[in-house]
Design an enzyme around this catalytic site. Structure first.
Site, PDB file in Angstrom:
ATOM      1  N   GLY A 325       1.637   2.744  -4.470  1.00  0.00           N
ATOM      2  CA  GLY A 325       1.374   3.015  -3.062  1.00  0.00           C
ATOM      3  C   GLY A 325       1.210   4.480  -2.702  1.00  0.00           C
ATOM      4  O   GLY A 325       1.708   5.372  -3.390  1.00  0.00           O
ATOM      5  N   ALA A 326       0.490   4.721  -1.608  1.00  0.00           N
ATOM      6  CA  ALA A 326       0.382   6.060  -1.017  1.00  0.00           C
ATOM      7  C   ALA A 326       1.532   6.231  -0.022  1.00  0.00           C
ATOM      8  O   ALA A 326       2.306   5.307   0.229  1.00  0.00           O
ATOM      9  CB  ALA A 326      -0.964   6.208  -0.318  1.00  0.00           C
ATOM     10  N   ASN A 328       1.401   7.143   3.308  1.00  0.00           N
ATOM     11  CA  ASN A 328       1.177   7.128   4.766  1.00  0.00           C
ATOM     12  C   ASN A 328       1.668   5.856   5.456  1.00  0.00           C
ATOM     13  O   ASN A 328       2.136   5.912   6.581  1.00  0.00           O
ATOM     14  CB  ASN A 328      -0.303   7.388   5.074  1.00  0.00           C
ATOM     15  N   LYS A 351       5.404   0.536  -7.336  1.00  0.00           N
ATOM     16  CA  LYS A 351       5.851   1.934  -7.337  1.00  0.00           C
ATOM     17  C   LYS A 351       5.436   2.602  -6.047  1.00  0.00           C
ATOM     18  O   LYS A 351       4.257   2.828  -5.801  1.00  0.00           O
ATOM     19  CB  LYS A 351       5.246   2.719  -8.502  1.00  0.00           C
ATOM     20  N   PRO A 406      -9.349  10.913  -6.821  1.00  0.00           N
ATOM     21  CA  PRO A 406      -9.066  11.368  -8.191  1.00  0.00           C
ATOM     22  C   PRO A 406      -8.045  10.468  -8.894  1.00  0.00           C
ATOM     23  O   PRO A 406      -8.210  10.137 -10.071  1.00  0.00           O
ATOM     24  CB  PRO A 406      -8.503  12.787  -7.997  1.00  0.00           C
ATOM     25  N   GLU A 425      -7.846   1.111  -3.295  1.00  0.00           N
ATOM     26  CA  GLU A 425      -8.033   1.451  -1.885  1.00  0.00           C
ATOM     27  C   GLU A 425      -7.907   2.961  -1.803  1.00  0.00           C
ATOM     28  O   GLU A 425      -6.816   3.505  -1.878  1.00  0.00           O
ATOM     29  CB  GLU A 425      -6.944   0.788  -1.024  1.00  0.00           C
ATOM     30  N   GLY A 427      -9.806   7.010  -0.623  1.00  0.00           N
ATOM     31  CA  GLY A 427      -9.976   7.832   0.576  1.00  0.00           C
ATOM     32  C   GLY A 427     -11.264   7.563   1.338  1.00  0.00           C
ATOM     33  O   GLY A 427     -12.040   6.681   0.989  1.00  0.00           O
ATOM     34  N   CYS A 459      -6.382   6.478   5.979  1.00  0.00           N
ATOM     35  CA  CYS A 459      -7.544   6.526   5.079  1.00  0.00           C
ATOM     36  C   CYS A 459      -8.849   6.171   5.787  1.00  0.00           C
ATOM     37  O   CYS A 459      -9.897   6.717   5.489  1.00  0.00           O
ATOM     38  CB  CYS A 459      -7.326   5.561   3.930  1.00  0.00           C
ATOM     39  N   GLU A 560     -12.270  14.873   2.751  1.00  0.00           N
ATOM     40  CA  GLU A 560     -11.181  14.159   3.419  1.00  0.00           C
ATOM     41  C   GLU A 560     -10.019  15.134   3.639  1.00  0.00           C
ATOM     42  O   GLU A 560      -9.556  15.782   2.703  1.00  0.00           O
ATOM     43  CB  GLU A 560     -10.698  12.989   2.553  1.00  0.00           C
ATOM     44  N   GLU A 637      -8.338  -5.923   0.137  1.00  0.00           N
ATOM     45  CA  GLU A 637      -7.000  -6.379   0.477  1.00  0.00           C
ATOM     46  C   GLU A 637      -7.123  -7.262   1.718  1.00  0.00           C
ATOM     47  O   GLU A 637      -8.133  -7.251   2.419  1.00  0.00           O
ATOM     48  CB  GLU A 637      -6.076  -5.186   0.750  1.00  0.00           C
TER      49      GLU A 637
END
Ligand code: NDP
Length: 663
Positions: A325-326, A328, A351, A406, A425, A427, A459, A560, A637
């Protein structure tokens, strides 16, 4: 010659007269015998270190080093310098050794180190083999000694490379002296490891340390895989209805504990409580509820194949899947990945981002409390290294990542080694098109939501706002008026509309983007400064920034930023607006504001984006697929579409008559 090389006399006879062909065939035969021996040892090896040893043992086995075989190998290597055909075989053989070593090493060392170590270990194997083979007298114990030397060398290298990689977490945060130490959630319970390296999760609004967390390393990853393996068997044996009932309970508990979880999310992310109370937990619960409802209806189909046969398909789980996960929307992301994965009967290892790990651990507890069998949902706090271990693990069949482009590329490349499926998923730099007939108030609302919600750390944000030249003045006037009223402040204050950015490093990145925009000649109409009044200087606050006078090549229009920075651009024709909106490598989202419905659909159909809105922005109901085109991602998703990405189809042909065979 056949006897000396250990190959059949038939082979020699076959190539008699073609000396190069004979040599090549013999070398191929030797090399593939060695590869088969290595593959057998690799299959028997249970751990990554054992797999590494398997490669060493196969190459330094007594039967590869005795004087007879050694002499043949030496002759071939000598000949290879003069023969392209032999050189080709030698290269294939060396690449195979390197690839086996590299694969085992990705689970033992940081990915940047794995390649280097693989090359060094391969060279050591070659060196030891050569030294032993050239020895005046030879005994099988020489091979044992060579393997011991190689094993010792590998252990020293691994210890050094892991030590070298143990860098401090960024950004530095105050020690969490009075904080609890949190461990991975594995097999339905906390799995502490006193020897683990730790990191501190801090509140970006105050700098306050919230908790100290253990970084999940190889041992935790292996434990989570083992727990997931046994949990998944239990889970997949349940009916979809049974699984759905349990997932529904998870959603209920999330809703009951909404305020407590929202507050934890606000402390960990810096997002205002007025957002987390109505979006973050709720949208996670919605997702679980939605897939709980679908779980009982995940079926295959029956296929009519005429009177002699019938066919049917089964929709089966992939097995063990991993979510990364990110930072945000930490809890929402965990739910968006876990809900479809679990509904399909998979076990998940999740994670969270190292910057926001707290609510995912809570989700682990809640899953267990709701009756999800042990091992079906595991949480491994950690950094990119933990993500790398998951991505490389051969038992994990899929990775679903929410993160930057990246990282998405790295994950996809690493997943290729074990042919994992990936959902990415990533940017975006999405466009919002405001036509001259748009409802200006709605268009301004959409632009504000699509740029400043969650301090711009979304995003799908529409950070390139293309406005028809004829309404530019009116649009900007209202935009500025409403932006200046946005309340930046303490995220726990219900009146606060914009909280802190996630970290000091990220704030500096956002401020640097703003400075670059000014330097490039765009006009900063408001905001764009660090906010330090009323004690906010302890955290990482930036006021909402609006740029006008931008051109499509400005870096603030191309890159971004993931912060509260909006770029306003003007256009003259519909065709021009569409072409410029599409002139980006990203393709996550797009929005169109117009009262002309024909134009709305015409324009949307031409925009290269996976998630689009007409006359609103950034609304993401669970029932609609979410995901990107181009560099913004792969897969979807939410919605029924997500089920395709967490299941596989088995086709079954059933014969209804005797088998006809011509033999
Ligand atoms: P990153 O790409 O930096 O990290 C994403 C996750 O991947 C983190 O958990 C990170 O660990 C982990 N990771 C890092 N390196 C590796 C690796 N080599 N192998 C496996 N995992 C790894 O993204 P951010 O967390 O900074 O999030 C911001 C980005 O996410 C933005 O680009 C944004 O657009 C995108 N995003 C996309 C969304 C979407 O749905 N399309 C939604 C939200 C954000 P750690 O950080 O702990 O080191």
């Amino acid at each position: 010659m056949a006897k000396q090389a250990g190959v059949s006399t038939g082979l020699v006879a076959h190539y008699f007269g073609d000396k190069d062909g004979l040599l090549e065939a013999t070398l191929r035969s030797l090399a593939s015998r060695l590869s088969r021996a290595a593959a057998a040892r690799l299959r028997a090896a249970a751990t990554p270190r054992a797999r590494l040893q398997a490669v060493i043992d196969a190459n330094l086995a007594p039967e590869e080093m005795d004087q007879r075989t050694g002499a043949v190998w030496l002759a071939f290597w000598g000949q290879a310098i003069h023969s392209d055909r032999l050189l080709r075989v030698q290269r294939i053989y060396q690449r195979r050794v390197l690839s086996n070593l590299r694969h085992a090493l990705t689970l033992l060392a940081p990915s940047s180190e794995a390649e280097r170590l693989a090359i060094i270990i391969a060279a050591i194997i070659d060196g030891l083999w050569l030294r032993t083979t050239l020895a005046a007298s030879w005994s099988p114990s020489d091979a044992d000694a060579a393997r011991r030397i190689a094993a010792g060398f590998v252990d020293t290298q691994l210890a050094a490379s892991t030590e070298g990689y143990a860098m401090p977490m960024s950004p530095p945060v105050p020690a969490a002296s009075s904080q609890r130490r949190l461990a991975a959630w594995i097999g339905g319970r906390a799995a502490p490891d006193a020897t683990a390296e730790t990191f501190v999760s801090a509140n970006p609004a105050t700098g306050e340390a919230l908790a100290s967390l253990e970084i999940a390393g190889i041992a935790q990853v292996e434990a989570a895989v083992a727990a997931a393996r046994s949990g998944q068997k239990v889970w997949a044996r349940m009916t979809g209805m049974e699984r759905g009932r349990i997932l529904r309970r998870v959603a209920d508990i999330l809703r009951q504990r909404n305020d407590e979880l929202a507050e934890l999310e606000t402390r960990d992310t810096g997002k205002p409580i007025q957002e987390t109370r109505v979006v973050d937990v709720v949208s996670g619960a919605d997702c679980l509820e939605y897939f709980a409802g679908l779980a009982g209806g995940i079926t295959g189909e029956s296929v009519d194949l005429g009177p002699a046969a019938m066919g049917y398909t089964r929709r089966e789980p992939l097995g063990i899947v991993a979510g990364i996960g990110a930072w945000n929307y930490p809890l929402q992301i965990a739910c968006w990945k876990a809900a479809p994965a679990l509904a399909c009967g998979n076990a998940m290892i999740f994670k969270p981002s190292e910057l926001t790990p707290l609510t995912a651990l809570k989700l682990g507890e809640i899953m267990t409390a709701a009756g999800v069998p042990d091992g079906v949902f595991n949480v491994l706090p950690g950094d990119g290294r933990t993500g790398g271990l998951l991505t490389a693990h051969p038992a994990i069949r899929k990775i679903s990542l929410t993160g930057s482009v990246p990282t998405g590329k790295r994950v996809m490349a690493a997943a290729a080694e074990t042919l994992k499926q990936v959902t990415l998923e990533l940017g975006g730099k999405s466009p919002i098109l405001v036509f001259e007939d748009a409802d200006i108030e709605n268009a301004v609302s959409g632009a504000l939501l699509g740029n400043f919600y969650s301090a711009g750390e979304v995003c799908s944000n529409g950070t390139r706002v293309f406005v028809d030249r004829s309404i530019r003045e009116r649009f900007l006037e209202r935009l500025l008026e409403r932006t200046r009223k946005i309340v930046v402040g303490d995220p726990l204050d219900p009146a606060t509309q914009m909280g802190a950015l996630i970290s000091e490093a990220h704030m500096q990145k956002v401020l640097a983007h703003i400075a670059r925009g000014v330097a490039d000649g765009a006009r900063l109409l408001c905001g764009g400064e660090r906010v330090t009044r009323d004690g906010l200087g302890r955290g990482f606050f930036v006021s909402p920034a609006i740029f006008d006078g931008c051109t499509d090549d400005h870096s603030i229009v191309r890159e971004e930023i993931f912060g509260p920075v909006m770029a306003v651009l003007t256009f003259d024709t519909e065709e021009e607006a569409i072409a410029r909106a599409n002139a980006t490598e990203f393709g996550l989202s797009a929005g169109v504001f117009t009262r002309d419905l024909a134009r709305a659909h015409r324009v949307i159909a031409q925009l290269e984006a996976g998630t689009c809105w007409i006359n609103t922005y950034n609304i993401t109901p669970i029932e609609l697929p979410f995901g990107g085109y181009k560099m913004s991602g792969l897969g979807r998703e939410n919605s029924r579409a997500a089920l395709d990405h967490y299941s596989q189809i088995k086709s079954v042909y059933v014969a209804l008559t005797d088998v006809e065979a011509p033999y």
